[in-house]
Every structure is written in C-alpha cells, then in structure tokens.
Design a protein around this motif. Structure first.
Motif, short mmCIF file in Angstrom:
data_model
loop_
_atom_site.label_atom_id
_atom_site.label_comp_id
_atom_site.label_asym_id
_atom_site.label_seq_id
_atom_site.Cartn_x
_atom_site.Cartn_y
_atom_site.Cartn_z
N TYR A 175 0.84 -0.91 -0.09
CA TYR A 175 0.17 -0.04 -0.02
C TYR A 175 0.69 1.22 0.01
O TYR A 175 1.88 1.40 0.76
CB TYR A 175 -0.91 -0.10 1.16
CG TYR A 175 -1.79 -1.18 1.39
CD1 TYR A 175 -1.43 -2.50 2.08
CD2 TYR A 175 -3.30 -1.15 0.88
CE1 TYR A 175 -2.37 -3.44 2.35
CE2 TYR A 175 -4.05 -2.38 0.78
CZ TYR A 175 -3.42 -3.42 1.47
OH TYR A 175 -4.45 -4.40 1.50
N TRP A 176 0.46 2.39 -0.69
CA TRP A 176 1.16 3.61 -0.56
C TRP A 176 -0.04 4.81 -0.39
O TRP A 176 -1.14 4.64 -0.54
CB TRP A 176 1.53 3.89 -2.23
CG TRP A 176 2.75 3.10 -2.79
CD1 TRP A 176 2.54 1.61 -3.42
CD2 TRP A 176 3.83 3.20 -2.68
NE1 TRP A 176 3.72 1.09 -3.76
CE2 TRP A 176 4.70 2.13 -3.27
CE3 TRP A 176 4.89 4.35 -2.15
CZ2 TRP A 176 6.00 2.27 -3.34
CZ3 TRP A 176 6.16 4.40 -2.46
CH2 TRP A 176 6.67 3.11 -2.92
N GLY A 177 0.63 5.55 0.08
CA GLY A 177 0.17 6.90 0.39
C GLY A 177 0.19 7.75 -0.76
O GLY A 177 1.01 7.59 -1.66
N GLN A 178 -0.68 8.97 -0.55
CA GLN A 178 -0.59 9.91 -1.60
C GLN A 178 0.45 11.00 -1.56
O GLN A 178 0.76 11.67 -2.45
CB GLN A 178 -2.04 10.77 -1.42
CG GLN A 178 -1.73 11.93 -0.53
CD GLN A 178 -1.67 11.64 1.06
OE1 GLN A 178 -1.84 10.36 1.36
NE2 GLN A 178 -1.37 12.43 1.65
N GLY A 179 1.32 10.91 -0.55
CA GLY A 179 2.63 11.61 -0.56
C GLY A 179 2.30 13.05 0.20
O GLY A 179 1.30 13.47 0.28
N THR A 180 3.41 13.54 0.71
CA THR A 180 3.42 14.85 1.32
C THR A 180 4.49 15.64 1.04
O THR A 180 5.88 14.93 0.89
CB THR A 180 3.24 14.70 3.01
OG1 THR A 180 3.11 16.05 3.59
CG2 THR A 180 4.57 13.93 3.65
N GLN A 181 4.60 16.88 0.62
CA GLN A 181 5.51 17.73 0.06
C GLN A 181 6.53 18.29 1.29
O GLN A 181 5.84 18.77 2.15
CB GLN A 181 4.98 18.79 -0.90
CG GLN A 181 6.20 19.81 -1.28
CD GLN A 181 7.00 19.15 -2.27
OE1 GLN A 181 6.43 18.55 -3.16
NE2 GLN A 181 8.26 19.31 -2.19
N VAL A 182 7.63 18.09 1.02
CA VAL A 182 8.73 18.74 1.95
C VAL A 182 9.72 19.59 1.22
O VAL A 182 10.30 18.95 0.18
CB VAL A 182 9.57 17.58 2.85
CG1 VAL A 182 10.76 18.36 3.46
CG2 VAL A 182 8.91 16.71 3.63
N THR A 183 9.68 20.81 1.67
CA THR A 183 10.58 21.75 0.74
C THR A 183 11.36 22.53 1.80
O THR A 183 10.97 22.97 2.93
CB THR A 183 9.74 22.92 0.18
OG1 THR A 183 8.82 22.19 -0.70
CG2 THR A 183 10.63 23.96 -0.70
N VAL A 184 12.85 22.40 1.75
CA VAL A 184 13.81 22.91 2.36
C VAL A 184 14.38 24.20 1.77
O VAL A 184 15.04 23.98 0.69
CB VAL A 184 14.69 21.91 3.02
CG1 VAL A 184 15.61 22.53 3.86
CG2 VAL A 184 14.28 20.66 3.44
N SER A 185 13.99 25.21 2.06
CA SER A 185 14.75 26.42 1.46
C SER A 185 14.68 27.63 2.35
O SER A 185 13.73 27.79 3.46
CB SER A 185 13.82 26.77 0.27
OG SER A 185 14.08 27.94 -0.44
#
Length: 116
Positions: free
Chosen positions: A105-115
């Motif tokens: 099973y996979w999740g839909q993903g969550t965005q991580v932005t390091v800036s």
C-alpha cells in the motif's frame, strides 16, 4: 477501503526539522508490515529513505543517517519519520509504503521543501 495517509510536510529552512506521519485506515497494521519511507524529487527516481520492519528494526539510506529517525506507535498505528538538520537536497515528495507478504500500500505523498 484501505488507505495510507501521510501528513506533516511543509516548508522549512535549512537546518530545521519536520516530523512526517503515516496513518493507516482500514485493516492495515504496521506491526506486521515492513514500512518504508520513499521520496521523489522533481525529475528524479523515487528513492528509499528509511525502513522499519514489523519487529522494529530500522535502516536508512546513507544520505540521511544520523539526521532522520523512523519510528512507530503501535497503539495509534502510525509510522513517523523525524527529520532533523534538513538540507535543500531533502526537498521532495515523501511517500509511505506498507508491504505485507501479498500486498503493498502507498500513501498519496506529502511535500517537503527545504529552502531559505
């Protein structure tokens, strides 16, 4: 319906921290799965970042060792990815993947932005 839902992503400055969560709905119990965190940056292949097995063993890709920690709360049935000392190259969509003997099973993903 069985689902994995990631949360906790966002925008953080270099050196900062985030904790991602992967929660399961339906009949998924992380305690009997191998659960992986993957990430995928734009234009790049999906990369395995961290794993926690059913018995609690953990493994990390070299680039995150010492900075990321994968853990699990069996009472809440949630898998976490604690990310410290974040770097711009950690920017990606992070996915949770629970693998059972016959199903994945996979999740839909969550965005991580390091800036900055």
């Amino acid at each position: 319906q069985v689902q994995l839902v990631e949360s906790g992503g966002g925008l953080v400055q270099p050196g900062g921290s985030l904790r991602l969560s992967c929660a399961a709905s339906g009949s998924i119990f992380f305690v009997i799965a191998n659960t992986h965190w993957y990430r995928q940056a734009p234009g790049q292949q999906r990369e395995l970042v961290a794993t926690i097995t059913g018995i609690g063993s953990t493994n990390y890709t070299d680039s995150v060792k010492g900075r990321f920690t994968v853990s699990r709360d069996d009472a809440k049935n949630i898998v976490y990815l604690q990310m410290n000392s974040l770097k711009p190259e950690d920017t990606a969509v992070y996915y949770c993947n629970a693998v059972f003997p016959a199903l994945s099973y996979w999740g839909q993903g969550t965005q991580v932005t390091v800036s900055s």
